[in-house]
Design a protein around this motif. Structure first.
Motif, PDB file in Angstrom:
ATOM      1  N   GLN A 172      -0.811   5.796 -14.131  1.00  0.00           N
ATOM      2  CA  GLN A 172      -0.664   5.634 -15.573  1.00  0.00           C
ATOM      3  C   GLN A 172      -1.536   4.457 -16.000  1.00  0.00           C
ATOM      4  O   GLN A 172      -1.839   3.578 -15.185  1.00  0.00           O
ATOM      5  N   PRO A 173      -1.963   4.397 -17.268  1.00  0.00           N
ATOM      6  CA  PRO A 173      -2.808   3.287 -17.719  1.00  0.00           C
ATOM      7  C   PRO A 173      -2.239   1.914 -17.409  1.00  0.00           C
ATOM      8  O   PRO A 173      -2.997   0.956 -17.204  1.00  0.00           O
ATOM      9  N   GLU A 174      -0.912   1.800 -17.325  1.00  0.00           N
ATOM     10  CA  GLU A 174      -0.293   0.502 -17.044  1.00  0.00           C
ATOM     11  C   GLU A 174      -0.617  -0.008 -15.637  1.00  0.00           C
ATOM     12  O   GLU A 174      -0.429  -1.190 -15.347  1.00  0.00           O
ATOM     13  N   TYR A 175      -1.113   0.893 -14.772  1.00  0.00           N
ATOM     14  CA  TYR A 175      -1.436   0.487 -13.399  1.00  0.00           C
ATOM     15  C   TYR A 175      -2.926   0.183 -13.219  1.00  0.00           C
ATOM     16  O   TYR A 175      -3.373  -0.076 -12.095  1.00  0.00           O
ATOM     17  N   ALA A 176      -3.678   0.183 -14.298  1.00  0.00           N
ATOM     18  CA  ALA A 176      -5.132  -0.039 -14.205  1.00  0.00           C
ATOM     19  C   ALA A 176      -5.457  -1.396 -13.578  1.00  0.00           C
ATOM     20  O   ALA A 176      -6.340  -1.510 -12.715  1.00  0.00           O
ATOM     21  N   ALA A 177      -4.740  -2.444 -14.005  1.00  0.00           N
ATOM     22  CA  ALA A 177      -5.007  -3.786 -13.479  1.00  0.00           C
ATOM     23  C   ALA A 177      -4.691  -3.861 -11.989  1.00  0.00           C
ATOM     24  O   ALA A 177      -5.440  -4.470 -11.208  1.00  0.00           O
ATOM     25  N   ALA A 178      -3.582  -3.238 -11.582  1.00  0.00           N
ATOM     26  CA  ALA A 178      -3.212  -3.261 -10.169  1.00  0.00           C
ATOM     27  C   ALA A 178      -4.212  -2.470  -9.328  1.00  0.00           C
ATOM     28  O   ALA A 178      -4.561  -2.883  -8.216  1.00  0.00           O
ATOM     29  N   PHE A 179      -4.680  -1.337  -9.847  1.00  0.00           N
ATOM     30  CA  PHE A 179      -5.666  -0.517  -9.140  1.00  0.00           C
ATOM     31  C   PHE A 179      -6.922  -1.329  -8.856  1.00  0.00           C
ATOM     32  O   PHE A 179      -7.451  -1.307  -7.733  1.00  0.00           O
ATOM     33  N   ARG A 180      -7.357  -2.082  -9.836  1.00  0.00           N
ATOM     34  CA  ARG A 180      -8.551  -2.890  -9.656  1.00  0.00           C
ATOM     35  C   ARG A 180      -8.288  -4.082  -8.743  1.00  0.00           C
ATOM     36  O   ARG A 180      -9.045  -4.352  -7.802  1.00  0.00           O
ATOM     37  N   ALA A 181      -7.193  -4.809  -9.001  1.00  0.00           N
ATOM     38  CA  ALA A 181      -6.915  -6.030  -8.262  1.00  0.00           C
ATOM     39  C   ALA A 181      -6.689  -5.773  -6.772  1.00  0.00           C
ATOM     40  O   ALA A 181      -7.189  -6.508  -5.918  1.00  0.00           O
ATOM     41  N   LEU A 182      -5.919  -4.736  -6.441  1.00  0.00           N
ATOM     42  CA  LEU A 182      -5.641  -4.442  -5.042  1.00  0.00           C
ATOM     43  C   LEU A 182      -6.902  -4.077  -4.278  1.00  0.00           C
ATOM     44  O   LEU A 182      -7.093  -4.485  -3.125  1.00  0.00           O
ATOM     45  N   ASN A 183      -7.794  -3.302  -4.906  1.00  0.00           N
ATOM     46  CA  ASN A 183      -9.051  -2.947  -4.244  1.00  0.00           C
ATOM     47  C   ASN A 183      -9.998  -4.135  -4.138  1.00  0.00           C
ATOM     48  O   ASN A 183     -10.607  -4.360  -3.087  1.00  0.00           O
ATOM     49  N   GLU A 184     -10.107  -4.887  -5.219  1.00  0.00           N
ATOM     50  CA  GLU A 184     -11.016  -6.041  -5.200  1.00  0.00           C
ATOM     51  C   GLU A 184     -10.570  -7.056  -4.158  1.00  0.00           C
ATOM     52  O   GLU A 184     -11.402  -7.705  -3.506  1.00  0.00           O
ATOM     53  N   GLU A 185      -9.247  -7.184  -3.963  1.00  0.00           N
ATOM     54  CA  GLU A 185      -8.716  -8.155  -3.005  1.00  0.00           C
ATOM     55  C   GLU A 185      -9.215  -7.876  -1.586  1.00  0.00           C
ATOM     56  O   GLU A 185      -9.723  -8.779  -0.909  1.00  0.00           O
ATOM     57  N   TRP A 186      -9.088  -6.619  -1.127  1.00  0.00           N
ATOM     58  CA  TRP A 186      -9.485  -6.360   0.262  1.00  0.00           C
ATOM     59  C   TRP A 186     -10.995  -6.265   0.412  1.00  0.00           C
ATOM     60  O   TRP A 186     -11.550  -6.693   1.437  1.00  0.00           O
ATOM     61  N   ILE A 187     -11.681  -5.725  -0.603  1.00  0.00           N
ATOM     62  CA  ILE A 187     -13.142  -5.620  -0.507  1.00  0.00           C
ATOM     63  C   ILE A 187     -13.766  -7.011  -0.428  1.00  0.00           C
ATOM     64  O   ILE A 187     -14.632  -7.283   0.422  1.00  0.00           O
TER      65      ILE A 187
END
Length: 315
Positions: A172-187
């Motif tokens: 859902q759009p409310e998870y957009a920030a988490a989708f980005r943050a979680l990926n950016e963290e490990w990358i």
């Protein structure tokens, strides 16, 4: 038995066994005194194996009785200090000291035989009064824990319980920030963000959802702690991508749950195969993909500099 153990039950198994062990050790010390032997119960295993075969190394003794090298070394020092043992090099193996019973040690070994017989008979008589074979039970438990340690048993149950509390939901759009943050963290931890990362993470609707893909979010305690995407490419191929799990939520089977959900969705959409890209330095991730059924392939062009392994799952 103290009421404490009735209340705690098997949670206090270690404490109860230690209490029993301490009691037996205290009584053993009194028994040595009863027979006039100035001897400590903790010396017994080392002393006994040397009475069977003299001239062993500390490493050999430790292996024989299942104690650590440090523990045996300390016991040998105590026995030597009290005159029961002596250490010396032997012909043909001068790099290591071998441990021998001293004259006092040999005399003590003979004197202890009567005590050992009486103690053995007393224990046999005590066991005959019980409903359970304690000696057999101990051997069974030792085998049980050797095959699978208690720590691993608890880890598996903890993982299963916590996994059952994880919800995998549609994006859902409310998870957009988490989708980005979680990926950016490990990358960012292992590599660097690339153009393809920014495109997908900054514009998930345009780059993933609108072309027919899906994003799934793992919730634990209501918090988004893991994400994974199913990408549909213009050539009709499907990709598992952008899997990320928060370090604070690892060990809860979240990667497996997300991977299985993506695979199920790909099957629902009629995909015949699913591919992914990763890097071999990410061993836990690559091992997860193998467990999910993916196998290594070669030949696909990649938009990522960090990619050095490609895998595919036939559906």
């Amino acid at each position: 038995m103290p009421d404490f153990y009735s209340r705690t039950g098997k949670m206090a198994l270690g404490s109860r066994l230690r209490r029993l062990s301490d009691r037996i050790t205290d009584e053993a010390a009194a028994i040595y005194q009863l027979y006039g032997n100035d001897f400590q119960p903790r010396w017994f295993p080392v002393f006994y194996v040397l009475s069977e075969q003299d001239g062993r190394t500390i490493t050999e003794i430790a292996s024989e009785i299942g104690h650590s090298h440090v523990s045996v070394s300390q016991i040998v020092k105590d026995l030597a200090r009290n005159g029961y043992l002596e250490e010396r090099a032997v012909s043909g193996d001068r790099r290591k000291n071998h441990v021998f019973l001293s004259e006092l040690g040999r005399a003590t070994a003979v004197r202890l035989q009567e005590q050992f017989r009486d103690v053995n008979d007393a224990l046999e008589a005590a066991m005959a009064e019980t409903s359970y074979n304690l000696w057999g039970a101990i051997a069974e438990w030792e085998h049980l824990l050797e095959r699978k340690p208690l720590l691993r048993r608890v880890q598996e149950l903890k993982k299963a319980r916590e996994s059952a509390e994880v919800q995998v939901v549609d994006y859902q759009p409310e998870y957009a920030a988490a989708f980005r943050a979680l990926n950016e963290e490990w990358i960012s931890k292992y590599f660097r963000m690339e153009a393809a990362d920014y495109a997908a993470l900054d514009h998930p609707d345009e780059k993933i959802l609108q072309p027919g893909g899906h994003i799934f979010v793992a919730l634990y305690g209501g918090e988004a702690v893991g994400v994974c995407a199913l990408l549909k490419h213009t050539d009709g191929t499907w990709e598992l991508a952008k899997m990320a799990v928060s370090p604070k939520a690892q060990g809860k089977n979240i990667g497996w749950l997300l991977g299985r959900r993506v695979i199920e969705k790909a099957r629902e959409l009629g995909a015949t195969a699913l591919f992914l890209e990763s890097n071999t330095m990410l061993k836990p991730a690559v091992n997860l993909y193998y467990k999910l059924g993916f196998r290594k392939i070669t030949g696909r062009p990649s938009p990522y500099e960090r990619s050095n392994i490609q895998m595919e799952l036939e559906l």
